[in-house]
Each structure stands twice: as C-alpha cells, then as structure tokens.
Design a protein around this motif. Structure first.
Motif, short mmCIF file in Angstrom:
data_model
loop_
_atom_site.label_atom_id
_atom_site.label_comp_id
_atom_site.label_asym_id
_atom_site.label_seq_id
_atom_site.Cartn_x
_atom_site.Cartn_y
_atom_site.Cartn_z
N THR A 135 0.82 -1.21 0.00
CA THR A 135 0.00 0.00 0.00
C THR A 135 0.86 1.26 0.00
O THR A 135 1.97 1.27 0.53
CB THR A 135 -0.94 0.02 1.23
OG1 THR A 135 -0.17 0.01 2.42
CG2 THR A 135 -1.91 -1.15 1.21
N TYR A 136 0.29 2.31 -0.60
CA TYR A 136 0.97 3.60 -0.71
C TYR A 136 0.01 4.69 -0.25
O TYR A 136 -1.14 4.72 -0.66
CB TYR A 136 1.38 3.88 -2.16
CG TYR A 136 2.28 2.82 -2.73
CD1 TYR A 136 3.67 2.92 -2.63
CD2 TYR A 136 1.75 1.71 -3.37
CE1 TYR A 136 4.49 1.95 -3.14
CE2 TYR A 136 2.57 0.72 -3.89
CZ TYR A 136 3.94 0.85 -3.77
OH TYR A 136 4.76 -0.13 -4.28
N SER A 137 0.52 5.58 0.59
CA SER A 137 -0.27 6.70 1.09
C SER A 137 0.06 7.95 0.31
O SER A 137 1.19 8.43 0.34
CB SER A 137 0.02 6.94 2.57
OG SER A 137 -0.57 8.16 2.98
N MET A 138 -0.96 8.51 -0.34
CA MET A 138 -0.77 9.75 -1.07
C MET A 138 -1.06 10.96 -0.18
O MET A 138 -1.31 12.06 -0.67
CB MET A 138 -1.64 9.76 -2.32
CG MET A 138 -1.24 8.71 -3.34
SD MET A 138 0.47 8.84 -3.94
CE MET A 138 0.33 10.27 -5.01
N ALA A 139 -0.99 10.75 1.14
CA ALA A 139 -1.12 11.85 2.10
C ALA A 139 0.25 12.33 2.56
O ALA A 139 0.36 13.31 3.28
CB ALA A 139 -1.95 11.42 3.31
N GLU A 140 1.31 11.60 2.15
CA GLU A 140 2.68 11.94 2.56
C GLU A 140 3.62 11.79 1.36
O GLU A 140 3.50 10.86 0.59
CB GLU A 140 3.15 11.00 3.66
CG GLU A 140 2.29 10.98 4.89
CD GLU A 140 2.72 9.91 5.87
OE1 GLU A 140 3.59 10.21 6.71
OE2 GLU A 140 2.20 8.79 5.78
N ARG A 141 4.56 12.70 1.27
CA ARG A 141 5.58 12.61 0.24
C ARG A 141 6.70 11.69 0.74
O ARG A 141 6.91 11.56 1.94
CB ARG A 141 6.16 14.00 -0.06
CG ARG A 141 5.12 14.95 -0.66
CD ARG A 141 5.76 16.27 -1.03
NE ARG A 141 6.65 16.12 -2.17
CZ ARG A 141 6.24 16.09 -3.44
NH1 ARG A 141 4.97 16.18 -3.74
NH2 ARG A 141 7.11 15.96 -4.42
#
Length: 188
Positions: A135-141
């Motif tokens: 999984t990848y969170s697009m809320a953090e760079r």
C-alpha cells in the motif's frame, strides 16, 4: 394556485429532474470509462496489466459493493492470464497529494488513508489468499532517503507526479485525485 405559479413549478421540477439525471449519467460514464490516464501510466510502469480506480465517500474508509466489484473484476482478469504475484494499492485522503512545500497532509488525512488502505488490503487478502498487498499513502511525500534509494514508494509517487496528478499547490484541480484509490494486480 394560479396558472403562472403552477407552470413555474412544473418547469423547475422538470429542469431539476433533468439536471439530476444528467449528473447520474455523468457518474455512470466516468465509472464505465475505467481507470484514469495517470492510473494506467503508473500501472504500466509497475508492470501491472490489470488496474481499477474508484472513489471513496468523503471521510469514509468503507468499501462499497461497487468498489468490491471493481477489485474482484481486476482479480478475475488477472487470474485468467496467470498467477497474481502482488497487488499495489495507492490511496488518497480527501485532499490532493501534498506539494513539495506541504510535504505531508494533516494527521487526520494520514489516518484516513491508513484506514482506507487497510480496508482494501483486508478485502483483497480475504478474496485472494496468500497474495502480497503493498500500500501507498498519497497523504505523505517520500522522504529524502526514500528518494535517494529510489524505493517503490518514491518511484510510484514520482510516476504519478510526472503523469500529472494534482498537488495541494496545483491551481487547477481537474482531474482531482482526492478520495480516490488505485488498485493494480501484478501477475507472474
């Protein structure tokens, strides 16, 4: 009731009804169109032939029946061409990807993405035993070390940026990725 008022009410009801029908039709068309260009591009770069994209309701991490159906369709298509090696899930909060100036969204947004990713991961694991789900969170760079080592997280996010996903600094928010998720199946 006078004739003019009655006519006005009938006309406004007709106009409102048509607008509602047009909105529903636009939503169906968008769903039928499939994944966005950005989703297809990152899927190609990650060597995933099977991809879907859907939107969560604002503030929600619950998978609707339609979302589950999209995931199952990707699974079924992928299984027809071979064994599924892994799934990659990319999820946004209710805001766009943070810009280089923002770096990270609020803690509430970060938590919402974690909940959404968990819901998707658990659903996939329940439907397809023994398959890895990244999984990848697009809320953090990605941080500097991740970028330097070209980690999977940094690579996926860079690919989406190059594809043109909006950030918190983007003036034009179309097409928005807020509240969306991309699910990719990678086969062996």
């Amino acid at each position: 009731m006078n004739v003019k008022l009655m006519s006005l009410l009938l006309i406004s009801g007709f106009v409102f009804g048509c607008a509602t029908d047009e909105k529903k039709e636009a939503e169906k068309t968008a769903a039928a169109a499939g994944p966005s260009i950005e989703a297809k591009q990152v899927a190609a770069e990650e060597e995933a032939s099977y991809v879907t994209e859907f939107a969560f309701k604002k503030g929600s991490a619950t998978l609707s029946d339609g979302m589950k159906k999209n995931i199952l369709q990707v699974m079924d298509q992928a299984k027809k061409s071979g064994e599924i090696k892994e799934f990659k899930v990319i999820t946004w909060g209710d805001s766009e990807y943070p810009s280089t100036h923002t770096e990270k969204l609020s803690q509430a947004e970060v938590e919402l993405v974690k909940k959404r990713n968990t819901a998707i991961r658990k659903y996939i694991e329940g439907a397809s035993k023994g398959v890895d789900v990244e999984t990848y969170s697009m809320a953090e760079r990605p941080n500097a070390l991740q970028e330097m080592l070209n980690t999977s997280d940094a690579r996926v996010k860079k690919s989406l940026e190059v594809a043109g996903v909006p950030t918190t600094d983007t003036a034009v928010k179309t097409p928005s990725k807020a509240s969306k998720a991309i699910v990719m199946a990678i086969t062996e």
